[in-house]
Design an enzyme around this catalytic site. Sequence first.
Site, short mmCIF file in Angstrom:
data_model
loop_
_atom_site.label_atom_id
_atom_site.label_comp_id
_atom_site.label_asym_id
_atom_site.label_seq_id
_atom_site.Cartn_x
_atom_site.Cartn_y
_atom_site.Cartn_z
N ALA A 9 0.83 -1.20 0.00
CA ALA A 9 0.00 0.00 0.00
C ALA A 9 0.86 1.25 0.00
CB ALA A 9 -0.92 -0.01 1.22
N ARG A 15 -2.82 8.96 -10.56
CA ARG A 15 -3.95 9.14 -11.47
C ARG A 15 -5.31 9.30 -10.77
NH1 ARG A 15 -3.17 4.27 -15.28
NH2 ARG A 15 -1.71 3.60 -13.67
N ASN A 224 -6.61 2.36 -10.35
CA ASN A 224 -5.60 3.38 -10.59
C ASN A 224 -6.20 4.76 -10.77
OD1 ASN A 224 -3.17 1.72 -10.66
ND2 ASN A 224 -4.13 0.80 -12.46
N ARG A 330 -33.18 10.76 14.29
CA ARG A 330 -31.77 10.78 14.68
C ARG A 330 -31.49 9.75 15.78
NH1 ARG A 330 -31.20 16.77 16.13
NH2 ARG A 330 -29.20 16.01 16.90
N ASN A 374 -51.03 11.91 20.97
CA ASN A 374 -51.15 12.59 19.68
C ASN A 374 -50.40 13.91 19.76
OD1 ASN A 374 -51.95 13.93 17.35
ND2 ASN A 374 -53.88 12.80 17.28
N ALA A 377 -49.36 19.17 14.87
CA ALA A 377 -48.40 19.78 13.96
C ALA A 377 -47.69 20.96 14.62
CB ALA A 377 -49.12 20.25 12.70
N TYR A 384 -33.23 22.38 25.03
CA TYR A 384 -31.88 22.92 25.21
C TYR A 384 -31.97 24.33 25.76
CZ TYR A 384 -27.04 23.95 23.82
OH TYR A 384 -25.70 24.28 23.81
N SER A 402 -51.71 21.75 18.27
CA SER A 402 -50.73 22.23 17.29
C SER A 402 -50.00 23.46 17.79
CB SER A 402 -51.45 22.59 15.98
OG SER A 402 -52.00 21.42 15.43
C1 UD1 Z 1 2.20 -5.59 -11.11
C2 UD1 Z 1 2.95 -6.84 -11.53
C3 UD1 Z 1 2.32 -7.38 -12.80
C4 UD1 Z 1 0.85 -7.65 -12.59
C5 UD1 Z 1 0.16 -6.39 -12.10
C6 UD1 Z 1 -1.26 -6.70 -11.71
C7 UD1 Z 1 5.23 -6.55 -10.75
C8 UD1 Z 1 6.61 -6.21 -11.14
N1 UD1 Z 1 4.33 -6.51 -11.73
O1 UD1 Z 1 2.43 -4.63 -12.12
O2 UD1 Z 1 2.97 -8.58 -13.18
O3 UD1 Z 1 0.26 -8.11 -13.80
O4 UD1 Z 1 0.82 -5.88 -10.92
O5 UD1 Z 1 -1.91 -5.50 -11.38
O6 UD1 Z 1 4.98 -6.87 -9.62
N2 UD1 Z 1 3.74 -0.98 -4.88
C9 UD1 Z 1 4.36 -0.59 -3.73
N3 UD1 Z 1 5.66 -0.23 -3.78
C10 UD1 Z 1 6.36 -0.20 -4.93
C11 UD1 Z 1 5.71 -0.58 -6.11
C12 UD1 Z 1 4.40 -0.97 -6.06
O7 UD1 Z 1 3.75 -0.58 -2.65
O8 UD1 Z 1 7.54 0.13 -4.89
C13 UD1 Z 1 2.33 -1.36 -4.84
C14 UD1 Z 1 1.50 -0.37 -5.62
O9 UD1 Z 1 0.98 0.63 -4.75
C15 UD1 Z 1 0.38 -1.21 -6.17
C16 UD1 Z 1 1.03 -2.58 -6.35
O10 UD1 Z 1 2.17 -2.57 -5.52
O11 UD1 Z 1 -0.65 -1.36 -5.26
C17 UD1 Z 1 1.35 -2.91 -7.77
O12 UD1 Z 1 2.30 -2.00 -8.22
P1 UD1 Z 1 2.27 -1.45 -9.70
O13 UD1 Z 1 3.44 -0.58 -9.88
O14 UD1 Z 1 0.94 -0.91 -10.03
O15 UD1 Z 1 2.52 -2.79 -10.51
P2 UD1 Z 1 2.12 -3.06 -11.99
O16 UD1 Z 1 3.04 -2.35 -12.86
O17 UD1 Z 1 0.68 -2.88 -12.19
CA CA Z 2 -0.94 -1.71 -11.30
#
Ligand code: UD1
Ligand code: CA
Length: 455
Positions: A9, A15, A224, A330, A374, A377, A384, A402
Site C-alpha cells: 500500500a 492518477r 488506478n 436521529r 397525539n 403539527a 436545550y 398544534s
Molecule cells: C504488477 C505486476 C504485474 C501484474 C500487475 C497486476 C510486478 C513487477 N508486476 O504490475 O505482473 O500483472 O501488478 O496488477 O509486480 N507498490 C508498492 N511499492 C512499490 C511498487 C508498487 O507498494 O515500490 C504497490 C502499488 O501501490 C500497487 C502494487 O504494488 O498497489 C502494484 O504496483 P504497480 O506498480 O501498479 O505494478 P504493476 O506495474 O501494475
Molecule cells: Ca498496477
Amino acid sequence: MTLDVVVLAAGQGTRMRSDLPKVLHRLAGKPMVRHVLDTARRLEAQRLHVVIGHGAERVREALADYPVSFAVQAEQKGTGHAVAQALEGLGDGRVLVLYGDVPLIRHETLAALMAQVDESRMGLLTVTLDDPSGYGRILRNEAGEVVAIVEQKDAAEHELAIRECNTGIMAMTAAQLKRWLPRLSADNAQGEYYLTDVIAMAAAEGVAIATAQPADALEVEGVNNRVQMARLERAHQARIADALMTQGVALMDPARLDVRGRLRCGHDVEIDVGCVFEGEVELGEGVRIGPHCVIRDSHIGAGTVIEPHSVLEGVVAAGHNRIGPFARLRPGTRLAVGAKVGNFVETKNAEVGEGSKINHLSYVGDARLGQDVNVGAGTITCNYDGARKHVTEIGDAAFIGSNTALVAPVSIGKGATIGAGSTISKDVADHALAVSRGRQISKPDWQRPTKQQDQ
Ligand code: UD1
Ligand code: CA
C-alpha cells in the site's frame, strides 16, 4: 504452518488526482485497504503487515484500530522491494502477498490458493484476460508448468500474445522469500525490483508453482483512477443487490441501491430506488422502503413502511411503524409498535410509545412519550437551554395541540390536553387541560383604517 499476510500500500496513485492516499479511497463506504484486510483476516493469518509509503501517516491513522504492523517503504523501487520491507517482521510459515488497491478479492479465492501452498510448492493467482495489456504475462513450459513472469514492458512480441496474466497475488514460505528477495535485480525496462522475478527463481530451484484463478476477473482488478474506482463500486453493489434478491428482497432497481456496510433483510422486504444503507441495518419481514431514503445503523421491525426521502440514523423501530415522507429520525429514536412519525418531523433521543403519532412538522428531542399520544403539527420540545439538555415526558393518551412549545424539563400527565399555540413550562396533571396563549378578543363591525385620498 503459520500465515503472514503482506499488503502492499505504498504507491502514490497519481492518477486518482487526490490528496488522499489511493488505498484510503472508499469502496462501499470503506477504505479499499480495509476491504483487503477484512478479507485477509478471514484467512486467520497470525500477522498482517501493511507496507506504506506515500501518505504513510494517513494510512497508519486510518488503520489505527486494526491489528496490523507497518513496514515503511520510503522510496517506491518496485513490488519486490516493497515486500522486502516487511521481511523482518515475518514469521517462519507461509506468506501471502496482497494489494491495498485490489479491494474485491474474495476469501474463497485466497483460501483455494493457500490450500495448495507448502514448503515444496508456492502459489500464484493468475487470470486469463481478453485484453492482457499492462499485465505481467505467465510463461509456461511444454509441460504446462509456470517458469517465469515477464512484465509487459520487458516482453518479446510472442510473449505479449499470452493472455494468462499475473494478478500479483502470490504465496510462498517466508524462508523462500528471504532467500529470493535479496537476489532481485533492477536490471529491467522499469529499473524496479520486480516481485514477479521470484517465480523464475522458484522454477530454477525446482519449487513447484501451483496456480489458481479467481471466479471473476473483478476480484483481481486494481484501482488506478476514479473511473476504475466507480466501476468496481458498481460491480460490488451489483453483487450485493444480487445476493439480496436471491434472499427474497424485492429491489425496484438493483442498479439504484447502495449498501455501505451490512444490510440484513427478512422476507418480502421491498426497497424502492435510490436508497442508501450505511453501517449495520436490519429490516424485518415485509418492511417497505420508499425511494431516496438514507438509513444508517438502524433496526426496522416487521411491517414498517418508510415513505420517500426519510433519513434515519441509530433508530430502533419495533414494527408496524409508519415513517415519513421527509422524516428525520436521529440517534436514540425508539418507536414502539405502531408508532408514527410523519412528514417534516425530526426526532432525537426520543421514545415514542405504542400507537403514538407525531404526524407533521415537529421536533421531538430528549423525550419520552407514552402510548396513544397525539402530537399536533408544529410541536417543539424545547430541550436545550443553551447549556444543558432537558427531558420532556408525555403520558399515555395525552393530546398536544398544534404549535405547542414544551419547555423542558416538563411533564405532561396521562390523558392531559394542551391547547393549540401554548407554551408549556410547568408540569400538567393527568387529565388536565392546559392552555397558555393570549385570549382572543373580538370587536363587532370593526372598521379597518383607510388610506387618505391624495389632494
Ligand atoms: C504488477 C505486476 C504485474 C501484474 C500487475 C497486476 C510486478 C513487477 N508486476 O504490475 O505482473 O500483472 O501488478 O496488477 O509486480 N507498490 C508498492 N511499492 C512499490 C511498487 C508498487 O507498494 O515500490 C504497490 C502499488 O501501490 C500497487 C502494487 O504494488 O498497489 C502494484 O504496483 P504497480 O506498480 O501498479 O505494478 P504493476 O506495474 O501494475
Ligand atoms: Ca498496477
